[in-house]
Design a protein around this motif. Structure first.
Motif, short mmCIF file in Angstrom:
data_model
loop_
_atom_site.label_atom_id
_atom_site.label_comp_id
_atom_site.label_asym_id
_atom_site.label_seq_id
_atom_site.Cartn_x
_atom_site.Cartn_y
_atom_site.Cartn_z
N TRP A 68 -39.13 -50.03 63.72
CA TRP A 68 -39.57 -51.44 63.80
C TRP A 68 -41.04 -51.63 64.22
N LEU A 69 -41.31 -51.13 65.41
CA LEU A 69 -42.67 -51.46 65.93
C LEU A 69 -43.66 -50.34 65.56
N ARG A 70 -44.03 -50.32 64.29
CA ARG A 70 -44.79 -49.18 63.81
C ARG A 70 -46.24 -49.15 64.34
N THR A 71 -46.79 -50.27 64.54
CA THR A 71 -48.21 -50.25 64.97
C THR A 71 -48.41 -50.98 66.30
N ALA A 72 -47.31 -51.10 66.97
CA ALA A 72 -47.40 -51.92 68.17
C ALA A 72 -47.99 -51.15 69.33
N ILE A 73 -47.80 -51.76 70.44
CA ILE A 73 -48.35 -51.22 71.70
C ILE A 73 -47.83 -49.82 72.00
N LEU A 74 -46.70 -49.52 71.34
CA LEU A 74 -46.06 -48.23 71.60
C LEU A 74 -46.94 -47.06 71.21
N LEU A 75 -47.98 -47.36 70.44
CA LEU A 75 -48.91 -46.29 70.06
C LEU A 75 -50.20 -46.37 70.85
N ASP A 76 -50.20 -47.24 71.82
CA ASP A 76 -51.41 -47.36 72.65
C ASP A 76 -51.57 -46.09 73.48
N GLU A 77 -52.79 -45.66 73.67
CA GLU A 77 -53.05 -44.38 74.27
C GLU A 77 -52.51 -44.27 75.71
N LYS A 78 -52.72 -45.36 76.47
CA LYS A 78 -52.24 -45.33 77.87
C LYS A 78 -50.72 -45.23 77.90
N PHE A 79 -50.11 -46.01 77.01
CA PHE A 79 -48.65 -46.01 76.92
C PHE A 79 -48.15 -44.60 76.57
#
Ligand SMILES: Nc1nc2c(ncn2[C@@H]2O[C@H](COP(=O)(O)OP(=O)(O)OP(=O)(O)O)[C@@H](O)[C@H]2O)c(=O)[nH]1
Length: 880
Positions: A68-79
């Motif tokens: 679902w969340l392909r480009t979301a915050i889940l790929l943020d570096e800090k995360f």
């Protein structure tokens, strides 16, 4: 059309692999843990449970991220760093669980192989190092020997490093692909939207690519072109040339061509194309001939139209009889027509282009030129500069040619500013027309308007114009200005006797005589019929000398067609004074002086004085009143007796006119007859007097038959005598009255009789035939030619009273009367003396042999009744 495959290819990015890899990583790790728990009945400590829960959570997260969340915050570096810490923590906890057989390194290696896919390379490197260190610490903690964990350590670094490289490569590829897609889209958009045709063909000219503009321009749609190839029909005029260029393009690597040619549209009309070709057979990506074609039909039409217009303009320029030229801002000729080139001796526009007016002036210069080439060029240049600086045209300049060779020519020039698109003046356009013919005609017309056709002298209009200027100049310079007004005496008789043509010849000759009698600086004009006016800067005294010269010149005998005449002139002179307000005032005064000369006997000069002016004004008013005197019965007659000096008997009467004007009172004939003479009223008045004389004498003759040949004398002016109907009128009056003709005497003054003696002789002879007696009045005052005198058919000489008055005192007068008596005797004429006022006069006259006397000594003029009393009483005046 072949589509590029770029659109079908989808290059994976590091993040795409990461999503899948992280999902698999957590799933297998959790599966492994679950498998161990069930297979080995492993019991997890509380922290182990926590690690398992964390793993489950990470799995869920990966799951969500994957689907679902392909480009979301889940790929943020800090995360992701948090995630890697949690994952590492879970793995570390799990690997340290009791009875956990698994070594932590494969999982840490896996993490090292997964996370660098999405982390920046420097962070990824730190992560890989951290994982290697954590792996080392855990192995040390678990008591694994160096020989066992070192390869794992190495594997961690290698896998991490490879993951990093993979991510980098994938990213680069993806960016390249994206760029390629963008470029493709851009190219397609341009190819679709442009009006230019883009074609790529193979070496056999088979189209590999063509944009939609091709269809728009030549009408074939894409399918037709792909199916049948491009069936370009080239216009025969350019086909060969174009094909040659195409062959050259194909056969010459890296070559380019440029060609303009026509191609037939599908519907049959011709389309102009501008083709640029580039040989790119060497380029593996293109491997063809690349063409850009532009539909230039419209431009070509415009070009053709422009060409037509240019040649039309050229024709208009060259056929135009005017000289047309354009100059740039620096005064250099840019355009010129053939007339201009020819006039200045250039064979073509090219030869003239770039030259300046200074070049032309130097070329045209002539030794006889009034101005130097530099002066002429400066003058022209000045005009050009004015037009350019003001931006205003200089129109309708008319000037004669500058150069000696064309100074007889006249030119009309207009200069207009030439402007660029911004409205700034960039040069001038000049149009110069040869207007010599028009100017000559104009000058002729002007000359004719200002000159008298007959004598070629300046006319009245010219005189008035010149007079205005002369007065101004004279006042400015305080120099004198004098006018001589000449009027020929009795010129009418010349016309009446010899005809108008003869009169014309006389006028021409007289005008020449007047001109040659004067210095060239004096202005001579023909003012009217027989009037000439001279303007001179001479003083009054000098003007009188000039007037005398004119009189002498004019009065010399004129002979045309063997007819000789002698014409005299009366001259009035007036000098400019402050009283003269307008030019007409000076003319008026000179005219008044001239009339004075006429009144005083003609053939003389009179100088204007102020008294003359009031007299002249009075004369003008009297002239008007006199015109009505006859019809208002204001005229009356008186009879002055003519007495025989032998016995005192009355031998006749002189009829004297009286004018009883209600305005001016009783006026003597000496005053009003000259006015009547001038106005011409003397003719009807004279005729009326004649009628009175005849009727009265006829009445007396009827009443007193014994009165014998008592005469009545009537004065006749020259003007009357010259009047065409005078003779017939006199004859009619004689007949109607029934008077005895030889009792009527006509008295004509000597001066007027001798003005035109030939004519006088002729006219008097006619009257003589009627039986009338003729007397020459005022004899001695004129200058009778004896030759003419003896031919005059006269009966009586009337001695002027001036001589009679001098009888007592002046020997000369006495001598004159004696000569007159001798003359009368010779010519067998009767004599009568006027102005007899003393007995001494009677005595002397009798001694001299004079027949009759008339004067106040005998009687003043009498009324008809008083005269009748003398007749009926046969009155005799005492003589001593
Ligand atoms: N031949 C000829 N006669 C002209 C011309 N212009 C005027 N006349 C005549 O000139 C004469 C002018 O006459 P007036 O000046 O009135 O009278 P005049 O006979 O000269 O007598 P005075 O001026 O009173 O001495 C007229 O008979 C005109 O017809 C002309 O151009 N040619």
């Amino acid at each position: 059309m072949k589509e590029t495959r770029l659109r079908a290819i989808n290059v994976l990015a590091g993040s795409d692999i990461f999503r899948t890899a992280s999902l698999l990583l957590y799933a297998t790790l959790l599966f492994h843990v679950v498998l161990l728990i069930y297979a080995r009945h492993l019991t997890l400590s509380k922290t182990g449970m926590l690690a398992a829960v964390l793993l489950t959570a990470l799995l869920m997260l990966a799951f969500v991220r994957h689907f679902w969340l392909r480009t979301a915050i889940l790929l943020d570096e800090k995360f992701l760093l948090c995630e890697v810490i949690i994952a590492t923590f879970a793995i570390a906890i799990l690997s340290t669980q009791k009875s956990m057989p698994a070594l932590p390194m494969p999982w840490l290696i896996a993490i090292a192989g997964v996370f660098p896919l999405v982390l920046r390379s420097n962070i990824a490197m730190v992560l890989i190092a951290a994982l290697a260190l954590i792996g080392h610490r855990i192995n040390v903690h678990l008591g694994v020997t160096v020989g066992d964990w070192l390869p794992e350590l190495f594997a961690t670094i290698c896998i991490g490093w490879l993951a990093l490289l993979l991510a980098k490569t994938l990213n680069i590829n993806r960016m390249a692909l994206s760029q390629a897609r963008t470029n493709e889209r851009r190219f397609n958009a341009i190819a679709r939207v442009t009006r230019h045709i883009f074609i790529i063909t193979d070496a056999d000219y088979q189209i590999k690519f063509a944009n939609p503009a091709l269809q728009e321009v030549i009408g074939y749609d894409q399918e037709e072109i792909i199916r049948d190839g491009l069936r370009a029909v080239l216009h025969p005029d350019e086909a060969e040339e174009h094909k040659k260029k195409l062959r050259y393009l194909r056969d010459t690597p890296h070559s380019t061509i440029f060609s303009r040619h026509r191609t037939q549209h599908k519907d049959g009309h011709w389309v102009w194309l501008e083709t640029r070709g580039y040989n790119m057979l060497h380029d593996s990506a293109i491997n063809g001939l690349v063409f850009s074609l532009e539909d230039i039909t419209l431009r070509k039409d415009v070009e053709l139209k422009l060409q037509e217009e240019t040649s039309l303009l050229r024709a208009v320029l060259d056929l135009n009889p005017s000289m047309i030229y354009a100059k740039d801002r620096d005064g250099r000729f840019t355009i010129s027509n053939q007339v201009f080139q020819k006039h200045f001796g250039y064979s073509s526009e090219d030869e003239l282009r770039g030259k300046t007016v200074y070049d032309i002036c130097l070329k045209m210069a002539n030794a006889n030129d009034e101005f130097s080439p530099q002066e002429i060029a400066d003058e022209i240049q000045q005009q050009d500069l004015q037009v350019m600086q003001t931006g205003m045209p200089l129109q309708d300049m008319e000037m004669p040619g500058f150069w000696h060779s064309d100074m007889h020519l006249w030119f009309h020039t207009s200069k207009y500013p030439l402007r660029d698109a911004k409205g700034e003046t960039i040069g001038i356009l000049g149009v110069t027309r040869d207007i010599t013919q028009r100017k000559t005609t104009e000058m002729q017309i002007e000359y004719q308007a200002m000159h008298d056709m007959l004598t070629d002298l300046p006319n009245r209009r010219y005189l008035v114009k010149t007079l205005g200027t002369a007065i101004e100049v004279s006042r400015q310079r305080q120099s004198s200005l004098t006018m001589l007004f000449c009027d020929l005496d009795f010129f009418k008789s010349v016309n009446d006797t010899h005809g108008h043509d003869f009169g014309d010849k006389c006028l021409i000759e007289i005008s020449k005589r007047v001109v040659s009698a004067l210095p060239a600086t004096d202005f001579v004009a023909r003012f009217g019929g027989n009037e000439f006016v001279i303007l001179t800067n001479s003083s009054l005294a000098e003007a009188s000398v000039k007037a005398n010269a004119i009189m002498q010149a004019v009065s010399k005998q004129l002979i045309f067609e063997s007819i000789a005449v002698k014409i005299q002139t009366s001259i009035g002179i007036a000098q400019l004074s402050p009283d003269h307000q307008v030019p007409a005032d000076l003319i008026r005064d000179a005219d008044a002086a001239m009339y004075q000369a006429k009144e005083r006997g003609r053939n003389r000069i009179e100088i204007y004085d102020a008294a003359l002016q009031s007299k002249s004004d009075k004369h003008a008013r009297m002239d008007v009143a006199l015109r009505f005197a006859l019809e208002r019965n204001e005229l009356s007659v008186a009879y002055q007796p003519k007495v025989s000096l032998a016995d005192g008997s009355v031998k006749g009467f002189e009829l004297l006119l009286r004018w009883n004007s209600p305005e001016y009172g009783m006026i003597s004939p000496n005053e009003f007859i000259p006015i009547a003479e001038t106005s011409g009223m003397v003719v009807p008045i004279g005729m009326w007097a004649m009628e009175q004389a005849c009727q009265q004498l006829a009445t007396w003759q009827a009443s007193y038959p014994a009165m014998g040949d008592i005469t009545v004398a009537v004065n006749v002016s020259m003007r009357q005598l010259l009047h065409t109907s005078f003779f017939t009128q006199v004859r009619d009056i004689l007949n109607n009255s029934g008077v005895i003709p030889h009792t009527i005497e006509l008295e004509l003054t000597e001066t007027s009789a001798m003005a035109n003696p030939l004519q006088t002789i002729e006219n008097l002879s006619l009257l003589k035939k009627l039986g009338l007696r003729l007397a020459l009045d005022d004899f001695g005052t004129g200058y009778s030619s004896l030759a003419y005198l003896q031919k005059l058919p006269i009966d009586i000489l009337k001695i002027d009273k001036a001589f009679v008055h001098g009888l007592d005192t002046r020997q000369s007068d006495r001598e004159i009367i004696r000569l007159v008596m001798a003359l009368a005797q010779t010519l067998n004429l009767q004599t009568i003396a006027e102005g007899v006022e003393t007995t001494g006069h009677i005595h002397e006259l009798k001694k001299l042999g004079c027949n009759l006397g008339q004067g106040f000594l005998f009687s003043p003029p009498l009324s008809a009744e008083e005269a009748e009393t003398l007749i009926c009483s046969s009155h005799q005046f005492p003589l001593v």
